[in-house]
Design an enzyme around this catalytic site. Structure first.
Site: not given
Length: 708
Positions: A497, A500, A503
């Site tokens: 996670e 992410h 990102h």
């Protein structure tokens, strides 16, 4: 967890000088959504947000954006990129603020009032989105710009934005006749309502499906503290003297690996498998059939043979043939692997004179015994070395620092919706603040299952916003004063996670449409899966895997066992995932006339046809609690984890070939890929990073599927 049907709402924070006056707000100034948050980075003021604030803020947000869009569509000036595309990117400031906060709370800390409002809002928001995307004057302006895009002297990101807007509108039905647009609106409204109902049924059914037993003996194998927690859970449910084991959202349940009572294991898995398909108020079978039929009818209206064909056209896979080929390539070797694993498990059962054939509820319990025999590794040996705070700060954050030079400082002054949420300032290598990161690790009855990342504020240089990114997990919260000790898979999820989150935090784009992880669905999991590589990287593991009581590092022999067992149980893991992916495709590659009447029978037949109907390995999600595809954003897209893992495995090889965990490698990954958001074709972005197309061999080797 932004509501997926608000496709044009930007996380805006400042008002541009439009060619029209921005609509005056009718929202009371006391409503916390009336203006952007004054907290750092526009962090949401969760301490001021109450249930009653949402409905008026949503109503005013939709009114304001409708007025903004109307002004753009009816602008008497000739369409320009600024007065049309950029103006749309700036629209919907209020609606974005309220939508992000509402999505955060309905996902992580919901209540009956929010659930009721969610049902009421879903069709209204779908209609609002349709009113924008089906506006003929607005589409005409977009198309006129699109047709002359090569002559507008735009930079590459702006050209791509224009192309994406044109594609988005066409796919949303902009070219349909007025009569067909009305049909489409009806489909979207019905689907919004049904998908919300499906999601709420899944949460309610999970809470209602806890396994209830009457004696401690039935929970043999669990620790005394775990059994005490089960007693407390039962008491909370009004069943004092009994024991309750809540179920998690996946088919597999944690208790299956430790419960020594076979009958209890069987009951626990049966409760999990039956969710949404055994009658009662939370049964999802009718919702499944209606959703599948409406999606198929909508796809036909838009000119596609089925929903999957419609969805995949805009992904990197492009078509059902590519996805079917990928899944078929893995199905046979994966099941063969699982059958070999089952034979190993059966040997243990027979050696213990069990007198039964391995079943799904036996797998976790006996596969751990196989692991112990083969590698002398008991999974429970690992947990004392995986204390949550150490995993987060000495593992996840440490790896990010080594790879990218970023640092973290926890703060306690920002308001949160529940006390378990932690917040961190994130600083770039030059000392400037890059982002705010929030971490919500624990499971709750009013929190949806699984793990996810979300942008509370998305990055955009156009809007001058910096990222506020959240991670949500579903780890069982220990009793007060007890440490949170993770399983190996929970450690993996924590790293995943945060991939992410990186990102989103590294996003360096101009337009909100491209911010962070706003990329094709079958590409979005790629950066997160790459980040998993650092969890077992020797330098990183040595920094966080320390005994929570003694501080002693994980013994080398235990680490060696972990590394040696990496491919253990891979047949099971791949098969359960493929079964779910194939169910997703089976439902969504149907035309409207092919929709069955019996959900359970169709599911069994689909698994059989795909060659993954191996009873000891049920799908990771059965149809009636498959939230990813029937209420989330993964319809026809659950294959994307495997699709992205091909890129991930190839990237891991790239890092190994270039020296591993170094700033040089991290900076290259950030510059060419993580910072680019959705500003160019995803596969071209990958080629820019690696210098070539991804190869499948590293993935086959990782999953132990070579030579099968």
């Amino acid at each position: 967890m932004n509501r997926p049907h608000i496709l044009l709402v930007a996380a805006a924070s400042v008002v541009a000088n439009f060619a029209y006056a921005a609509p005056a707000s009718l929202l009371e100034a006391s409503n916390p959504f009336a203006k952007p948050s004054t907290l750092p980075f526009e962090y949401p003021a969760f301490d001021k947000i109450k249930n009653e604030h949402f409905a008026p803020a949503y109503a005013e947000g939709m009114r304001q954006q409708a007025a903004e869009i109307d002004a753009i569509a009816n602008n008497k000036a000739a369409p320009t990129f600024e007065n049309t595309i950029v103006a749309m990117e700036r629209s919907g400031q209020l609606l974005s603020r309220v939508g992000i906060a509402f999505g955060t709370l309905t996902g992580s800390y919901t209540n009956d009032t929010l659930k009721a409002l969610d049902k009421d809002l879903s069709p209204k928001l779908a209609a609002h989105s349709d009113a924008i995307r089906l506006n003929p004057k607005l589409y005409a302006r977009i198309k006129s710009l699109y047709d002359k895009r090569t002559k507008l002297h735009l930079d590459a990101e702006s050209v791509y934005l224009l192309e994406r807007y044109h594609t988005d509108f066409v796919r949303a039905g902009a070219k349909l006749s007025n009569a067909d647009k009305e049909k489409l609106k009806a489909y979207n409204s019905q689907l919004a309502t049904l998908q919300t109902q499906f999601a709420q049924n899944v949460l309610n059914e999970a809470n209602a499906s806890a396994l209830i037993v009457g004696t401690r003996a039935e929970l043999a194998g669990m620790s005394d503290k775990q059994i005490d927690a089960a007693a407390a859970e039962a008491k909370k449910r009004g069943m004092d003297g009994k024991f309750a084991i809540p179920v998690v959202n996946t088919t597999g349940q944690a208790g299956l690996s430790v419960l020594t009572n076979r009958a209890t294991r069987e009951k626990l898995l049966a409760a999990s498998l039956a969710r949404g398909s055994h009658g009662g108020e939370f049964d999802n079978r009718d919702e499944v059939l209606q959703i599948a039929k409406l999606r198929a009818e909508r796809a036909a209206l838009l000119g596609y043979p089925n929903h999957a064909a419609y969805m995949l056209e805009d992904q990197t896979a492009k078509n059902t043939g590519a996805v079917n080929s990928l899944l078929a390539e893995f199905a046979k070797p994966a099941v063969n692997n699982a059958r070999k694993e089952a034979l190993e498990i059966q040997k243990v059962i027979d050696a213990e004179k069990g007198g039964f054939q391995v079943a799904a509820h036996d797998w976790d319990f006996y596969s751990d015994k196989v692991r112990q025999q083969r590698y002398a590794l008991d999974a429970s040996q690992l947990r004392p070395y995986f204390e949550l705070n150490s995993v987060l700060q000495n593992g996840v954050f440490y790896a990010a620092n080594k790879e990218f030079g970023i640092t973290f400082k926890e703060r306690t002054d920002l308001p949160t919706y529940v006390e378990d949420v932690r917040t961190f300032d994130v600083f770039d290598a030059d000392g400037s603040q890059l982002a705010i990161f929030t971490f919500d690790p624990y499971a709750r009855a009013n929190k949806r299952g699984g793990a996810w990342a979300n942008a509370l504020v998305g990055q955009s240089t156009l809007l001058k916003t910096k990222p506020v990114i959240s991670n949500n997990l579903n780890i069982a919260k220990p009793a007060a004063g007890e440490p949170t000790l993770l399983t190996y898979d929970e450690v993996r999820t924590t790293f995943h996670e945060f991939g992410h989150a990186l990102h989103g935090m590294f996003s360096n784009v101009k337009y909100p449409r491209f911010s962070g992880s706003r990329v094709p669905r079958d590409y979005v999991e790629f950066p997160s899966q790459v980040n998993e590589m650092w969890m077992a990287y020797p330098e990183v593991l040595a920094n966080y895997a320390k005994h929570y009581q003694t501080g002693a590092p994980m013994p080398k022999e235990l680490l060696d066992k972990v590394q040696a067992s990496q491919q253990f149980n891979e047949g099971y893991r791949t098969t359960e995932y493929l079964a779910a992916s194939l169910l997703d495709q089976s439902w969504h590659q149907l035309s409207a006339s092919q929709i069955p009447t019996d959900v359970v029978a169709f599911e069994a037949d689909a698994l059989k046809k795909a060659g993954v109907d191996f009873a000891p390995v049920p799908p990771r999600y059965r149809t009636t609690y498959f939230s990813h595809v029937f209420s989330g954003g993964y319809s026809s897209g659950y294959y994307g984890y495997l699709w992205a893992e091909k890129l991930d495995a190839d990237t891991v090889n790239w890092f190994k070939e270039h020296g591993g965990l170094t700033r040089k490698n991290g900076d290259h990954f950030r510059k060419t890929l993580l910072s680019r958001g959705g500003t160019l074709d995803a596969m071209q972005m990958y080629r820019n990073f690696s210098g070539r197309d991804a190869q499948v061999q590293p993935l086959l080797e990782r999953r132990g599927l070579t030579g099968q």
